[in-house]
Design an enzyme around this catalytic site. Structure first.
Site, PDB file in Angstrom:
ATOM      1  N   SER A 116      18.547  33.695  76.807  1.00 58.03           N
ATOM      2  CA  SER A 116      19.296  32.760  76.730  1.00 58.03           C
ATOM      3  C   SER A 116      18.767  31.109  77.193  1.00 58.03           C
ATOM      4  O   SER A 116      19.204  30.968  78.359  1.00 58.03           O
ATOM      5  CB  SER A 116      20.580  32.831  77.374  1.00 58.03           C
ATOM      6  OG  SER A 116      21.368  31.976  77.342  1.00 58.03           O
ATOM      7  N   LEU A 117      17.469  31.451  76.941  1.00 58.45           N
ATOM      8  CA  LEU A 117      16.277  29.959  77.528  1.00 58.45           C
ATOM      9  C   LEU A 117      17.487  28.424  77.580  1.00 58.45           C
ATOM     10  O   LEU A 117      17.574  28.042  78.525  1.00 58.45           O
ATOM     11  CB  LEU A 117      15.604  29.735  77.053  1.00 58.45           C
ATOM     12  CG  LEU A 117      14.328  31.038  77.279  1.00 58.45           C
ATOM     13  CD1 LEU A 117      13.055  30.102  76.562  1.00 58.45           C
ATOM     14  CD2 LEU A 117      14.581  31.209  78.496  1.00 58.45           C
TER      15      LEU A 117
ATOM     16  N   ALA B 252      11.160  34.233  74.409  1.00 57.35           N
ATOM     17  CA  ALA B 252      12.031  33.008  74.634  1.00 57.35           C
ATOM     18  C   ALA B 252      12.643  33.587  73.070  1.00 57.35           C
ATOM     19  O   ALA B 252      12.573  33.203  72.625  1.00 57.35           O
ATOM     20  CB  ALA B 252      10.703  31.580  74.052  1.00 57.35           C
ATOM     21  N   GLU B 253      13.788  33.595  73.406  1.00 61.09           N
ATOM     22  CA  GLU B 253      15.491  33.550  73.240  1.00 61.09           C
ATOM     23  C   GLU B 253      15.989  31.893  73.011  1.00 61.09           C
ATOM     24  O   GLU B 253      16.411  31.985  74.013  1.00 61.09           O
ATOM     25  CB  GLU B 253      15.830  34.909  73.909  1.00 61.09           C
ATOM     26  CG  GLU B 253      16.911  34.660  72.703  1.00 61.09           C
ATOM     27  CD  GLU B 253      18.154  35.933  73.564  1.00 61.09           C
ATOM     28  OE1 GLU B 253      18.524  36.921  73.215  1.00 61.09           O
ATOM     29  OE2 GLU B 253      18.952  35.380  74.980  1.00 61.09           O
ATOM     30  N   ASP B 254      15.900  31.512  72.417  1.00 59.63           N
ATOM     31  CA  ASP B 254      16.542  29.562  72.364  1.00 59.63           C
ATOM     32  C   ASP B 254      17.109  29.619  71.123  1.00 59.63           C
ATOM     33  O   ASP B 254      15.859  29.533  70.398  1.00 59.63           O
ATOM     34  CB  ASP B 254      14.721  29.099  72.816  1.00 59.63           C
ATOM     35  CG  ASP B 254      15.773  27.596  72.535  1.00 59.63           C
ATOM     36  OD1 ASP B 254      16.772  27.047  72.809  1.00 59.63           O
ATOM     37  OD2 ASP B 254      14.853  27.048  72.597  1.00 59.63           O
TER      38      ASP B 254
END
Length: 906
Positions: free
Chosen positions: A564-565, A616-618
């Site tokens: 959750s970036l 990256a989870e964005d």
């Protein structure tokens, strides 16, 4: 000037440095003749300029540093990736330049405190509890708002005064770090160690040093066996020569004033005088040394050692075996001392703050029991005996060309209605993952958290594995066995927020509201009730960077997915509508400090371990996620396309089958085409199964255990779409694909953790592996398909060889065709239309073999394609812009995979 004649001096090496500072105060400088550029008005062309070689050397070094700095700066382009991606936006480019300036300042601030990022990420080596080799345990904690610190626990009766940070013993520094020494207790009747250097190898092999040999005996053996006559003279009386020189120059018989001292003769004269005074000295075993000024560009005299003696010295190894033998093993240590804090002891840290006394679980604790039996949480001192310390048996696997990630939660991985342990997961689930063809496991909920229903995302103790699942050694065993099966191990790491818990977490840790987190609204997540880290604080960066390095070094973790970036990058925590305008990525809602932390984290991790993988989870697709940090990017290896699973659920819930738009499906799958090679796509992950949603199987098939005979059409539709959705997602991913545990065989139930709303039931907090026991069940058929689909990469290397290219999309026919290297993927999403001969353009003329078909009876299909159509040959008909084409049968709701097996010349 000093004479350039070589000067030979035979003196012990131990007094040379003293001589250089005292005997040659002015004559040791060598002035070199340097021709420099003349002044414009000079008329004397023959007059040389003189410059001290020391000044010249400093100038050269300064120029070299400036040149090296310019070379490094030349490699860094803060806006480099914009041109590659074709982004033209002056505001965002200026934002990147400003961010790079702040990054350099941040690195400078870190270097002033920790000498560099790698050192800043090694805090776990000092903070927390650590066994010292000299019969003691050291504890360090950061609490800048506290006025007093001590350790309380079972070992001292929870006394806040017995083991505290004492003044004069480095108890507290200016940055708020507290240091407590827990001395081991000397047993009654035992004598204290006579030698300070006498250590206990408590963390080495448990029997090493337990030979009972006395220290005095070992020291005597060193004198007799190691030193040659005369060699140990200055080890016994190191100041003998220095004292004599001092007395000669400044003692009672020495000169008492500068006048009496007179003019100091040059070095050669002094050497000759010294030689005359010592001409009758007996021969010495000490090394003969020559001191000579050879005219090099430095101001110190070189020590030229006799070659014969130098070779002899190099061959002489240090007395390491004797030193090791001096150390005592665990057995000897336990005979003499009682551990200050035994293994398994419960403890907390006690603070006296302006707001009153507090007891907290240490932030760097490695094993924590949160709220056991309704009591306040506490840390557990984890220091097993050396004979029981976990020993790794497998090396890290080589990083594969493509990643097939199996995402799993250990606690719900078992079939029973309970919390599954690390040991049970290792024994039962790991073999299934290997059999299914995946090469990476990604674990969620491993880091300690108080609230089990949070799935592990409200982290309380960042350096501790979840005590619900097992001990630190149990988790090491899991990772070790996974490596033995050739599986990499990733963690879903949560550094974007923290649990707002005071008793076990970091909330108000030292009594103040700004220790780890921002104050005010900025320090609170707007919707989740969690706390937001203060990413601009060097000590907070020290904590977070060290946490990443800890999991890599202590537990041999191979990579991280940063959860959750958007929650940390934006001050609105990502809860807004994104239109894709560049202004949204550089406006006042951007937290630059969070971006800088991500850059530092990626640089540190990839420098630490070149094979590390970061994901990256964005949801906002921040520009430059997977670009190199020296080109203005954030440095991740992969980024997740979160839109794909949301699209599938939306289509299944809201759009009739015959109204699905192939164009819209393709547009979502190909979003962010610039990063297609680094895009991770999945049909569903834990969000669809855990976070209040439903899995694809639950939406498509419902509860398969209660179906009746009239549900045949429903099952056929569900089975077909389940396979097609997964295959298309797998086809369109970059070099990484992810599946959540159980979804590969269409797990029928949702996941619901025990909570008050369900009476704390575990009925949905497990996986029904028994559904695979029947080889003819639809779940076994779905698993067979998923395994064969994964084998397209395991055997054929499909994901790593090339990238997907869509060249045929027909909304009317509801057909999609994708090329990927030598593979052709055909999808017919139409619920009714059967195409007996559908023309698809291909790049290469030849023979194509059907290697995978969703309608195969082994996968629960109707096998509408007979064996005679398994091999197709191209025709010269021009289709889709290609000079040749394939005419293939396409049953309704089916997908096919063809492989080019033979190339034909046209």
């Amino acid at each position: 000037m000093m004479s350039s004649t070589p000067i030979h001096l035979q003196l012990p090496a131990s007094i040379l440095s003293h001589q250089k500072q005292n005997l040659f105060p002015r004559t040791s400088l060598k002035l070199r003749k340097i021709r420099t550029r003349r002044a414009p008005m000079s008329t004397d062309r023959s007059r040389p300029r003189w410059r001290c070689s020391a000044a010249e050397n400093k100038t050269i070094q300064k120029l070299q540093k400036q040149t090296n700095r310019r070379r490094i700066d030349d490699l860094v382009d803060p806006v480099g990736f914009l041109a590659r991606l074709g982004i033209v936006d002056k505001s965002f480019a200026q934002f990147l330049r400003d961010r790079h300036k702040i990054l350099k300042d941040r690195k400078s601030a870190i270097a002033l405190r920790f000498l560099g990022t790698q050192e800043a990420a090694a805090g776990y080596e000092l903070l927390g509890m650590h066994r010292h080799r000299q019969h003691r345990v050291d504890f360090m904690e950061w609490a800048p708002g506290s006025r007093y610190c001590s350790i309380v626990g079972d070992f001292n009766g929870w006394s806040p005064t017995e083991n505290c940070a004492k003044e004069g013993h480095y108890g507290h520094d200016d940055f708020g770090y507290w240091f407590v020494i827990l001395e081991d207790i000397l047993r009654i009747g035992a004598d204290e160690d006579e030698y300070y250097f006498q250590e206990y190898n408590y963390t080495d092999d448990y029997d090493q040093g337990d030979n009972g040999v006395d220290v005095e005996e070992i020291l005597k053996r060193i004198d007799d066996e190691y030193w040659e006559p005369g060699e140990d003279r200055f080890t016994k009386s190191r100041f003998e020569v220095a004292a004599k020189l001092y007395e000669q120059m400044f003692g009672p018989n020495g000169p008492q004033s500068e006048e009496e001292l007179g003019e100091m003769p040059d070095a050669e004269t002094r050497y000759k005088e010294w030689k005359a005074q010592h001409k009758d000295d007996p021969p010495s075993n000490l090394p003969p040394l020559d001191v000579i000024d050879d005219g090099k560009e430095h101001d110190f005299t070189d020590i030229i050692v006799d070659p014969v003696w130098r070779e002899k010295f190099r061959k002489k190894k240090p007395p390491t075996p004797y030193w090791i033998e001096m150390r005592k093993g665990r057995k000897e240590w336990l005979k003499k001392y009682i551990p200050a804090i035994p293994h398994g002891t419960k403890y907390r840290v006690y603070f006296n703050t302006p707001g009153g006394a507090l007891e907290r679980v240490p932030a760097w604790a490695t094993y924590v029991l949160p709220d056991e039996e309704g009591k306040q949480a506490y840390a557990v001192h984890w220091e097993p005996s050396p004979e029981y310390v976990y020993k790794w048996t497998h090396d890290r696997p080589k990083v594969p060309q493509s990643l097939r990630i199996y995402e799993c939660h250990v606690g719900i991985s078992g079939a029973e209605q309970k919390i599954t342990s690390f040991r049970e997961f290792t024994a039962k689930t790991l073999p299934h993952i290997k059999k299914a063809g995946y090469n990476v496991i990604q674990l969620i909920g491993v880091v300690e958290h108080k609230d089990y229903s949070s799935v592990g995302y409200k982290v309380t103790n960042y350096f501790a594995v979840s005590s619900r699942l097992g001990t630190p050694d149990d988790f090491k065993h899991l990772v070790d066995e996974a490596h033995g099966l050739g599986l990499l191990v990733f963690l879903d790491i949560v550094h974007s927020y923290a649990a707002a818990d005071e008793m076990v977490g970091l909330q108000l840790f030292d009594g103040t509201n700004d220790c780890y987190f921002h104050t005010g609204k900025r320090g609170h997540h707007k919707y989740w009730g969690t706390r937001m880290f203060k990413y601009d604080d060097v000590d907070v960066l020290h904590f977070l960077l060290s946490n990443l390095k800890w999991w890599v070094m202590e537990y041999q973790v191979d990579g991280f997915q940063f959860h959750s970036l958007a929650s940390m990058i934006y001050t609105h925590n990502g809860f807004t509508t994104f239109t894709g305008q560049m202004e949204e990525y550089c406006n006042q809602y951007i937290d630059k400090d969070a971006l800088l932390y991500l850059i530092l984290a990626n640089e540190m991790l990839h420098e630490l371990h070149p094979g590390i993988i970061t994901i990256a989870e964005d949801a906002s697709f921040y520009p430059g996620l997977c670009e190199p940090t020296n080109q203005g990017g954030l440095g991740f290896n992969y980024c997740v396309n979160l839109s794909v699973p949301e699209m599938w659920i939306w289509l299944l819930d809201s759009v009739p089958d015959h109204q699905w738009s192939m164009e819209k499906i393709v547009s979502v799958l190909t979003f962010n085409q610039q990063n297609i090679d680094k895009m991770l796509i999945y049909a569903e992950n834990h969000n669809q199964s855990i976070s209040g949603g439903r899995s694809l199987a639950e939406v498509l098939l419902g509860n398969t255990t209660t179906m009746h005979g009239d549900s045949k059409d429903l099952v056929s539709r569900g089975m077909s779409l389940h396979k097609m959705i997964r295959l298309l997602s797998f086809t369109m991913t970059g070099k990484a694909y992810l599946n959540f545990m159980g979804n590969e065989f269409g797990h029928p139930d949702k996941v619901e953790f025990p909570m008050a709303s369900n009476g704390y039931s575990f009925s949905f907090a497990n996986r029904k592996w028994d559904l695979l026991n029947d080889s003819k069940s639809l779940h076994s058929q779905l698993f067979n398909f998923d395994k064969d689909m994964i084998n397209l990469d395991e055997i054929e290397g499909m994901l790593s060889r090339s990238l997907p290219k869509i060249h045929h999309v027909n909304d009317k026919n509801m057909v999609i065709c994708v090329r990927r290297g030598s593979f052709i993927f055909l999808f017919n999403f139409h619920p009714e239309n059967i195409y007996e001969s559908y023309s698809i353009g291909v790049e290469e003329a030849g023979e194509y073999e059907l290697i995978l078909h969703t309608d195969d009876s082994n996968y629960g299909g109707c096998k509408q394609i007979t064996d005679g159509f398994n091999l197709q040959r191209t025709s010269n008909k021009r289709v889709d812009g290609f000079g040749c084409s394939l005419n293939v049968p396409l049953p309704a709701r089916s997908a096919q995979v063809y492989k080019l097996t033979r190339i034909l010349r046209v």
